[in-house]
Motif scaffolding. Sequence first.
Motif, short mmCIF file in Angstrom:
data_model
loop_
_atom_site.label_atom_id
_atom_site.label_comp_id
_atom_site.label_asym_id
_atom_site.label_seq_id
_atom_site.Cartn_x
_atom_site.Cartn_y
_atom_site.Cartn_z
N LEU A 1 -12.54 -10.80 4.58
CA LEU A 1 -12.78 -10.55 3.17
C LEU A 1 -12.65 -9.06 2.85
CD1 LEU A 1 -13.76 -11.65 0.39
CD2 LEU A 1 -16.05 -11.06 1.15
N LEU A 2 -13.22 -8.23 3.70
CA LEU A 2 -13.15 -6.78 3.50
C LEU A 2 -11.72 -6.28 3.60
CD1 LEU A 2 -14.76 -4.15 3.11
CD2 LEU A 2 -14.91 -3.99 5.59
N VAL A 3 -10.99 -6.74 4.59
CA VAL A 3 -9.59 -6.31 4.76
C VAL A 3 -8.75 -6.79 3.58
CG1 VAL A 3 -7.53 -6.64 6.16
CG2 VAL A 3 -9.70 -6.12 7.25
N GLY A 4 -8.97 -8.02 3.15
CA GLY A 4 -8.23 -8.54 2.00
C GLY A 4 -8.51 -7.76 0.73
N ALA A 5 -9.77 -7.39 0.52
CA ALA A 5 -10.13 -6.63 -0.67
C ALA A 5 -9.52 -5.24 -0.64
CB ALA A 5 -11.65 -6.53 -0.79
N ILE A 6 -9.59 -4.58 0.51
CA ILE A 6 -9.01 -3.23 0.63
C ILE A 6 -7.49 -3.28 0.43
CG2 ILE A 6 -8.56 -1.34 2.25
CD1 ILE A 6 -11.39 -1.85 3.36
N THR A 7 -6.85 -4.27 1.03
CA THR A 7 -5.40 -4.41 0.90
C THR A 7 -5.02 -4.64 -0.56
OG1 THR A 7 -5.26 -5.31 3.13
CG2 THR A 7 -3.39 -5.72 1.68
N THR A 8 -5.75 -5.51 -1.23
CA THR A 8 -5.46 -5.80 -2.64
C THR A 8 -5.65 -4.57 -3.52
OG1 THR A 8 -6.17 -8.09 -2.31
CG2 THR A 8 -6.06 -7.31 -4.57
N LEU A 9 -6.71 -3.82 -3.29
CA LEU A 9 -6.96 -2.63 -4.10
C LEU A 9 -5.88 -1.56 -3.87
CD1 LEU A 9 -10.84 -2.29 -3.82
CD2 LEU A 9 -9.49 -2.98 -5.81
N ARG A 10 -5.48 -1.38 -2.62
CA ARG A 10 -4.43 -0.38 -2.35
C ARG A 10 -3.10 -0.79 -2.96
NH1 ARG A 10 -3.42 2.32 3.11
NH2 ARG A 10 -1.97 3.35 1.71
N ILE A 11 -2.78 -2.08 -2.91
CA ILE A 11 -1.52 -2.54 -3.51
C ILE A 11 -1.57 -2.38 -5.02
CG2 ILE A 11 -0.12 -4.61 -3.94
CD1 ILE A 11 -0.68 -5.41 -1.04
N ALA A 12 -2.72 -2.67 -5.64
CA ALA A 12 -2.85 -2.49 -7.09
C ALA A 12 -2.69 -1.01 -7.46
CB ALA A 12 -4.19 -3.02 -7.56
N LYS A 13 -3.29 -0.13 -6.67
CA LYS A 13 -3.18 1.31 -6.93
C LYS A 13 -1.72 1.78 -6.82
CE LYS A 13 -4.29 5.69 -4.87
NZ LYS A 13 -3.76 6.06 -3.61
N GLU A 14 -1.05 1.33 -5.78
CA GLU A 14 0.35 1.72 -5.60
C GLU A 14 1.25 1.05 -6.63
OE1 GLU A 14 1.45 4.08 -3.70
OE2 GLU A 14 -0.47 4.42 -2.73
N GLY A 15 0.88 -0.13 -7.10
CA GLY A 15 1.65 -0.79 -8.16
C GLY A 15 1.60 0.00 -9.45
N VAL A 16 0.43 0.53 -9.78
CA VAL A 16 0.30 1.38 -10.97
C VAL A 16 1.13 2.65 -10.78
CG1 VAL A 16 -1.32 2.78 -12.31
CG2 VAL A 16 -1.93 0.45 -11.65
N ALA A 17 1.08 3.24 -9.59
CA ALA A 17 1.88 4.45 -9.32
C ALA A 17 3.37 4.13 -9.41
CB ALA A 17 1.54 5.01 -7.94
N TYR A 18 3.77 2.93 -9.00
CA TYR A 18 5.17 2.52 -9.06
C TYR A 18 5.62 2.41 -10.52
CZ TYR A 18 9.41 -0.22 -8.41
OH TYR A 18 10.71 -0.66 -8.43
N GLN A 19 4.79 1.81 -11.35
CA GLN A 19 5.17 1.62 -12.75
C GLN A 19 5.24 2.94 -13.52
OE1 GLN A 19 2.27 -1.14 -14.24
NE2 GLN A 19 3.51 -2.92 -13.66
N GLN A 20 4.42 3.90 -13.15
CA GLN A 20 4.37 5.15 -13.90
C GLN A 20 5.25 6.25 -13.32
OE1 GLN A 20 0.22 6.11 -13.97
NE2 GLN A 20 -0.27 4.53 -15.47
N GLY A 21 5.80 6.05 -12.15
CA GLY A 21 6.50 7.13 -11.47
C GLY A 21 7.98 7.18 -11.75
N GLY A 22 8.56 8.27 -11.27
CA GLY A 22 10.00 8.44 -11.32
C GLY A 22 10.64 7.79 -10.10
N ILE A 23 11.86 8.17 -9.83
CA ILE A 23 12.60 7.53 -8.74
C ILE A 23 11.96 7.80 -7.39
CG2 ILE A 23 14.81 7.52 -7.50
CD1 ILE A 23 16.17 8.02 -10.19
N SER A 24 11.62 9.05 -7.11
CA SER A 24 11.03 9.36 -5.80
C SER A 24 9.62 8.80 -5.67
CB SER A 24 11.03 10.87 -5.57
OG SER A 24 10.19 11.51 -6.51
N GLU A 25 8.86 8.80 -6.78
CA GLU A 25 7.51 8.23 -6.73
C GLU A 25 7.57 6.72 -6.51
OE1 GLU A 25 8.33 10.28 -9.31
OE2 GLU A 25 7.07 12.03 -8.98
N LYS A 26 8.57 6.07 -7.12
CA LYS A 26 8.72 4.62 -6.95
C LYS A 26 9.08 4.29 -5.50
CE LYS A 26 9.70 3.20 -11.60
NZ LYS A 26 10.47 2.33 -12.47
#
Length: 77
Positions: free
Chosen positions: A20-45
Amino acid sequence: MEYVSKVTSIITDLQGWILLLVGAITTLRIAKEGVAYQQGGISEKANAMQNIKSTLYMGGGIFALVWFATYIVTKMK
């Protein structure tokens, strides 16, 4: 061999919480990186996509290791 049965019971009790802990941490990190992907430029994506892949590998690897540890200890009984 009583120690093996005690270790098995401890691992099975903790297995759900660990996963449960690993799944929660993985989900939160993917959500954080997903937001960075949507807001970033080419190199940030590109960087965010690489981070998402490595997070998935880490999460899947830990799931596999927990399962494997439980399997090995169960076979030692």
